[in-house]
Design an enzyme around this catalytic site. Structure first.
Site, mmCIF file in Angstrom:
data_model
loop_
_atom_site.group_PDB
_atom_site.id
_atom_site.type_symbol
_atom_site.label_atom_id
_atom_site.label_comp_id
_atom_site.label_asym_id
_atom_site.label_seq_id
_atom_site.Cartn_x
_atom_site.Cartn_y
_atom_site.Cartn_z
ATOM 1 N N HIS A 143 -8.481 -3.958 -2.901
ATOM 2 C CA HIS A 143 -7.624 -3.141 -2.035
ATOM 3 C C HIS A 143 -8.128 -1.696 -2.019
ATOM 4 C CE1 HIS A 143 -3.582 -1.914 -0.370
ATOM 5 N NE2 HIS A 143 -4.043 -0.758 -0.824
ATOM 6 N N GLU A 144 -8.392 -1.138 -3.212
ATOM 7 C CA GLU A 144 -8.809 0.264 -3.297
ATOM 8 C C GLU A 144 -10.234 0.460 -2.771
ATOM 9 O OE1 GLU A 144 -6.497 2.269 -3.758
ATOM 10 O OE2 GLU A 144 -5.023 0.958 -4.686
ATOM 11 N N HIS A 186 -10.181 0.943 0.874
ATOM 12 C CA HIS A 186 -9.811 2.299 1.305
ATOM 13 C C HIS A 186 -11.035 3.200 1.453
ATOM 14 C CE1 HIS A 186 -5.476 2.564 1.578
ATOM 15 N NE2 HIS A 186 -5.298 1.996 0.399
ATOM 16 N N CYS A 219 0.851 -1.202 0.000
ATOM 17 C CA CYS A 219 0.000 0.000 0.000
ATOM 18 C C CYS A 219 0.882 1.245 0.000
ATOM 19 C CB CYS A 219 -0.882 -0.012 1.251
ATOM 20 S SG CYS A 219 -2.028 1.381 1.345
#
Ligand SMILES: [Zn+2]
Length: 172
Positions: free
Chosen positions: A135-136, A139, A93
């Site tokens: 992953h994004e 966020h 990250c």
């Protein structure tokens, strides 16, 4: 457009739940900054394929991804489908670039989103791109790869990971 500072682990903004974007077309400047920030990171660090707006301090539901020759701007992305089949890999990250985390992700996902003009779109992704999207997407809800560490052996410094041959899909 300008590259902005990437917020680092410990910055409370990374734990915020990002807000829906009402008008994607009105966010051209933010999108340009996000793209510039990704490119600056790639140039200095030599890796990096995706970034979310919250990582430059703007908790809005926007992700920018570059995958091979393709790039995607995803406003307000939501999962339409996630595969039952999962896989495990070393994740990293921009917000803690020297730490590797062993995580489990869906092998394939389908995401609905708005593009930079506000048009409704969908993206089918598998493998690498699916993992990056997850992953994004995390966020946007204040979730970090660290939170998904699978066990006590799931964290490694990048230095140690490189020393052990930089495996992507296996542990030592
Ligand atoms: Zn990240």
């Amino acid at each position: 457009m300008a590259a902005r500072r990437i917020r680092q682990l410990g910055d409370p903004v990374l734990r915020e739940k990002s807000a829906m974007v009402a008008e994607p077309a009105a966010e051209a400047e933010l999108l340009a900054d996000l793209r510039a920030t990704l490119h600056a990171f790639q140039q200095t660090r030599g890796f990096g394929r995706g970034i979310s707006a919250v990582q430059i301090g703007e908790p809005k539901r926007l992700i920018y991804i570059e995958s091979g020759a393709a790039s995607f701007c995803l406003f307000n992305p939501v999962y339409e489908r996630t595969s039952e089949i999962t896989f495990e890999l070393w994740d990293d990250c921009f917000s803690f670039p020297d730490l590797m985390v062993w995580v489990r992700r869906h092998r394939a996902v389908r995401v609905q989103y708005r593009d930079e003009k506000g048009a409704a779109r969908a993206l089918d992704a598998e493998g690498d791109l699916a993992e990056l999207l997850q992953h994004e997407m995390d966020h946007l809800d204040g979730v970090l790869a660290l939170d998904r560490a699978l066990d006590a052996q799931a964290l490694a410094t990048r230095e140690e990971w490189l020393r052990r041959g930089a495996p992507r899909f296996s542990r030592w």
